[in-house]
Structures are given as structure tokens and as C-alpha cells.
Design a protein around this motif. Structure first.
Motif, PDB file in Angstrom:
ATOM      1  N   CYS A   2       0.733  -0.989  -0.474  1.00 44.28           N
ATOM      2  CA  CYS A   2      -0.163  -0.341   0.030  1.00 44.28           C
ATOM      3  C   CYS A   2       1.308   1.170   0.142  1.00 44.28           C
ATOM      4  N   VAL A   3       0.411   2.181  -0.427  1.00 42.78           N
ATOM      5  CA  VAL A   3       1.161   3.419  -1.128  1.00 42.78           C
ATOM      6  C   VAL A   3       0.030   4.453  -0.706  1.00 42.78           C
ATOM      7  N   ALA A   4       0.560   5.241   0.940  1.00 39.42           N
ATOM      8  CA  ALA A   4      -0.652   6.370   0.956  1.00 39.42           C
ATOM      9  C   ALA A   4      -0.033   7.443   1.067  1.00 39.42           C
ATOM     10  N   CYS A   5      -0.700   8.330   0.396  1.00 43.14           N
ATOM     11  CA  CYS A   5       1.083   9.411  -0.173  1.00 43.14           C
ATOM     12  C   CYS A   5       0.047  11.008   0.247  1.00 43.14           C
ATOM     13  N   ASP A   6       0.368  12.164   0.888  1.00 39.86           N
ATOM     14  CA  ASP A   6      -0.698  13.437   0.712  1.00 39.86           C
ATOM     15  C   ASP A   6      -2.065  12.595   1.561  1.00 39.86           C
ATOM     16  N   ILE A   7      -1.499  12.265   2.423  1.00 41.25           N
ATOM     17  CA  ILE A   7      -2.970  12.009   3.332  1.00 41.25           C
ATOM     18  C   ILE A   7      -4.291  13.436   3.286  1.00 41.25           C
ATOM     19  N   THR A   8      -5.286  13.160   3.464  1.00 40.41           N
ATOM     20  CA  THR A   8      -5.963  14.603   3.523  1.00 40.41           C
ATOM     21  C   THR A   8      -5.854  15.892   2.831  1.00 40.41           C
ATOM     22  N   LEU A   9      -5.139  15.700   2.038  1.00 43.21           N
ATOM     23  CA  LEU A   9      -4.273  16.791   0.944  1.00 43.21           C
ATOM     24  C   LEU A   9      -5.302  16.594  -0.257  1.00 43.21           C
ATOM     25  N   PRO A  10      -4.702  18.096  -0.726  1.00 41.95           N
ATOM     26  CA  PRO A  10      -6.309  17.401  -2.270  1.00 41.95           C
ATOM     27  C   PRO A  10      -5.403  16.227  -3.442  1.00 41.95           C
TER      28      PRO A  10
END
Length: 238
Positions: free
Chosen positions: A199-207
Motif C-alpha cells: 500500500c502506498v498512502a501519499c499526501d493523506i487528507t490533502l487535495p
């Protein structure tokens, strides 16, 4: 707990440049409105975050104690003296929640040792949000921080974590310095078994938020640019 002491509030912040009230509950704003004493990792960014959350708050009224790699550990007990004098203090994270992958844990430990009430406030945790959205094992997971920089040692550690994941059915989370993300994902795909999920989770909560889980083999066929973007990586071998 000593009822005459002030409280230590653990204050979360945003995970990037976004409207604070889009990701933080109104309780956080209300507490910041009431507090003038803070323990912070960086004074400049702390003042900026406080101003974004509470624009009308007088910056001149703030007392900020630094807590980072340059802080003398002998000074830490003095940061909690205001609590012993009946004043509430805020522990403000640089990003996300204090005390998790964050130097604030040392202050929280001291607060408990001194019978000071610790009050965690609700806010975004990149570790938890990545795990929530990964589709991996939310019943058993471990955050491992940064892996070794040395290529050989990093490969060995990745294989060890993959083995742990398989043997214990436990998802393994880790991070990398943002400017090395692309190379890290490449190394990760070339190290783990082709069927191991990543899993790659990037810029969480950002546009620009990007969260995707697929096998190492499938990642090799895809091209995603993670350069200088805050990213969590999770692996799980079934």
C-alpha cells in the motif's frame, strides 16, 4: 492525578497545507483559544499553525518551549512547571498527532510520572489513516519508522518485515525521506515477493491524496511520482 495541577493537552495539527477546520474538530480550536503555553517542535511552524487555527489569537501572548533533537533533556521537566502551578499546557505536533512517531512522547511520559493529567485531542494520524484505507490487517499491524539507508541493510530489513508479516499475519508500516520515495518504492517492489501486497498512502487528507494497494508485481507496471510527498508504505504477505 493531582487536581491542583494544570493539564497537558495533546494537540494535533494538519498533515499538510490544508484548511485546519476541514480535518480538525472544533474542540481543537476551542482549546488553542484557551492556551498560551505550548511545547513545540519548531517555533515558526507552531506560530503559523496556531494562527491558521485561531486567526485572532494574540501571538505576543504565547510562550513556546522547543522540543526537538537539539533540546537538552535536562530542561524537559521545566516545561511542565506551569502545569504544577495550575496552568494548562499544549503539546503541539509538527504534523498529525503528538507522541506518535514524534518527540512529544518524552514529555507525555514525564507528565505521567508527575501525576499531570494528559488529555489527547482528536486529529489526523497518517499511520492510522493509511492503515484504515489499506485493506490490510487492521487487527495486527506495526509501525517501523525509517528503514536503514544502506542498500544491503535495507533489503535485509524489508525481507525480515515481510517474513514477520507472513508468519504473524501482521501488516508492516514504514516511511522514507520524501525525496527518496520513488527509489524506495522501486527497491521495495524488487525485494519482496511478487505477490506481496504493497500500500502506498501519499499526501493523506490533502487535495493531492493518493492511496493504492496492489501486489508488488502490479506496482512494477505502474508509474506514480512520490517525490517530496509525505508517504507511508505498508506491506502484507499472505
Amino acid at each position: 492525578m493531582n487536581d491542583t495541577y494544570g493539564k497537558l493537552y495533546l494537540i494535533p495539527t494538519t498533515l499538510g497545507d490544508t484548511n485546519p477546520l476541514h480535518v480538525l474538530p472544533i474542540t481543537v480550536k476551542n482549546i488553542i483559544d484557551q492556551l498560551d503555553i505550548y511545547i513545540v517542535e519548531n517555533e515558526k511552524t507552531a506560530r503559523r499553525d496556531i494562527k491558521k487555527i485561531c486567526p485572532t489569537k494574540e501571538q505576543s501572548s504565547l510562550t513556546l518551549f522547543p522540543l526537538n533533537k537539539f533540546t537538552d533533556t535536562n530542561e524537559l521537566p521545566t516545561y511542565l512547571e506551569p502545569c504544577k502551578n495550575g496552568l494548562n499546557v499544549g503539546l503541539l505536533s509538527e504534523a498529525g498527532c503528538p507522541g506518535v512517531a514524534d518527540p512529544g512522547a518524552d514529555i507525555v511520559k514525564l507528565a505521567h510520572e508527575n501525576n499531570i493529567k494528559v488529555v489527547p485531542l482528536v486529529g489526523p494520524s497518517s499511520i492510522l489513516m493509511a492503515m484504515m484505507s489499506s485493506g490490510m490487517n487492521g487487527q495486527s499491524f506495526a509501525f517501523n519508522g525509517y528503514l536503514p539507508i544502506d542498500k544491503g541493510e535495507r533489503k535485509q530489513e524489508i525481507k525480515r518485515l515481510e517474513r514477520l508479516s507472513y508468519e504473524h499475519n501482521q501488516s508492516q508500516l514504514f516511511i522514507e525521506t520524501p525525496y527518496r520515495n520513488n527509489k524506495f518504492l522501486e527497491d521495495l517492489c524488487n525485494t519482496v515477493n511478487g505477490n506481496t501486497d504493497i500500500c502506498v498512502a501519499c499526501d493523506i487528507t490533502l487535495p493531492s491524496e493518493y492511496i493504492k494497494t496492489m501486489s508488488a508485481n502490479d506496482w512494477k507496471k505502474n508509474n506514480v511520482d512520490l517525490h517530496k510527498r509525505p508517504t507511508l508504505f505498508i506491506i502484507h504477505k499472505n
